[in-house]
Design a protein around this motif. Structure first.
Motif, PDB file in Angstrom:
ATOM      1  N   PHE A  77       0.825  -1.212   0.000  1.00 16.71           N
ATOM      2  CA  PHE A  77       0.000   0.000   0.000  1.00 16.71           C
ATOM      3  C   PHE A  77       0.860   1.263   0.000  1.00 16.71           C
ATOM      4  N   HIS A  78       1.934   1.253   0.727  1.00 12.72           N
ATOM      5  CA  HIS A  78       2.821   2.426   0.766  1.00 12.72           C
ATOM      6  C   HIS A  78       3.437   2.664  -0.607  1.00 12.72           C
ATOM      7  N   ALA A  79       3.798   1.587  -1.296  1.00 14.63           N
ATOM      8  CA  ALA A  79       4.421   1.704  -2.619  1.00 14.63           C
ATOM      9  C   ALA A  79       3.452   2.249  -3.667  1.00 14.63           C
ATOM     10  N   ARG A  80       2.156   2.104  -3.451  1.00 16.63           N
ATOM     11  CA  ARG A  80       1.171   2.561  -4.418  1.00 16.63           C
ATOM     12  C   ARG A  80       0.720   3.997  -4.191  1.00 16.63           C
ATOM     13  N   ASP A  81       1.157   4.592  -3.119  1.00  9.73           N
ATOM     14  CA  ASP A  81       0.803   5.979  -2.821  1.00  9.73           C
ATOM     15  C   ASP A  81       1.635   6.887  -3.720  1.00  9.73           C
ATOM     16  N   VAL A  82       0.966   7.702  -4.531  1.00  8.62           N
ATOM     17  CA  VAL A  82       1.660   8.591  -5.465  1.00  8.62           C
ATOM     18  C   VAL A  82       2.542   9.582  -4.705  1.00  8.62           C
ATOM     19  N   TYR A  83       2.059  10.048  -3.568  1.00 12.65           N
ATOM     20  CA  TYR A  83       2.828  10.951  -2.710  1.00 12.65           C
ATOM     21  C   TYR A  83       3.073  10.218  -1.397  1.00 12.65           C
ATOM     22  N   PRO A  84       4.121   9.368  -1.357  1.00 12.41           N
ATOM     23  CA  PRO A  84       4.330   8.477  -0.208  1.00 12.41           C
ATOM     24  C   PRO A  84       4.466   9.218   1.122  1.00 12.41           C
ATOM     25  N   GLU A  85       3.919   8.586   2.132  1.00 10.04           N
ATOM     26  CA  GLU A  85       3.967   9.139   3.484  1.00 10.04           C
ATOM     27  C   GLU A  85       5.352   8.893   4.081  1.00 10.04           C
ATOM     28  N   PRO A  86       5.777   9.781   4.970  1.00  9.03           N
ATOM     29  CA  PRO A  86       7.098   9.610   5.575  1.00  9.03           C
ATOM     30  C   PRO A  86       7.137   8.376   6.486  1.00  9.03           C
ATOM     31  N   PRO A  87       8.243   7.661   6.475  1.00 10.64           N
ATOM     32  CA  PRO A  87       8.355   6.447   7.301  1.00 10.64           C
ATOM     33  C   PRO A  87       8.050   6.688   8.781  1.00 10.64           C
TER      34      PRO A  87
END
Length: 184
Positions: free
Chosen positions: A22-32
């Motif tokens: 799910f994180h990889a599919r976020d166009v604007y990835p959230e910070p770890p």
């Protein structure tokens, strides 16, 4: 010891793979930092869920009608408290961060919070039940939690975008997640 370690790994890997997906599919990835804090808070929700669920479970154990007992167990011991405390993480932490800046973030954080919970829950079941439990939960319960987190997260994202409809949207997302979880 080696078997316990392998069981622990098998309990954690499905959740980590789904978080990555799910994180990889976020166009604007959230910070770890925010992702893993959300995951950790989701993980910790097992504590209040148990504090609420165990007394209810003990009460339900007195219900003699098996179908009624199963329905009460599914909704009042599992679905209602689990989805409630995951929603608390989403609204109380994730939605309040500066990094929550688009509706898609609700889905990502919803999945992550749910998988944090699912990881802890899965470890409890797998360490007690072994490899067959690890396999069955890895393909059923863990993805279910991710799915429910995505649904609830969708509504959290919409509530963030539409503050005047916030309560209704959050209630709707929670109700759908509880209904689907209870049916499961």
């Amino acid at each position: 010891f080696m078997l316990q370690a392998l069981l622990a790994v098998s309990a954690v890997v499905p959740s980590l793979l789904l978080v990555w997906y799910f994180h990889a599919r976020d166009v604007y990835p959230e910070p770890p930092r925010v992702i893993w804090t959300t995951f950790g808070l989701g993980f910790l929700t097992v504590i209040p869920v148990l504090l609420v669920g165990v007394p209810i479970h003990l009460g339900v154990s007195y219900v003699e009608q098996p179908v009624l007992a199963s329905v009460l167990e599914a909704f009042f011991v599992a679905a209602i408290p689990e989805e409630f405390f995951k929603l608390v993480v989403l609204v109380g932490y994730s939605m309040r961060t500066r990094e929550f800046d688009e509706p898609m973030d609700g889905i990502v954080y919803g999945v992550v919070a749910s998988l944090g919970f699912a990881t802890f829950e899965n470890m409890l079941y797998v360490l007690d039940g072994g490899t067959s439990v690890a396999l069955s939960r890895g393909f059923s319960a863990v993805p279910l939690h991710a799915f429910l987190g995505a649904i609830m997260g969708y509504f959290v994202g919409q509530a963030w975008k539409n503050p005047t409809r916030r309560v209704g949207l959050l209630t709707q997302g929670y109700a759908i997640a509880v209904l689907l979880h209870g049916i499961y």
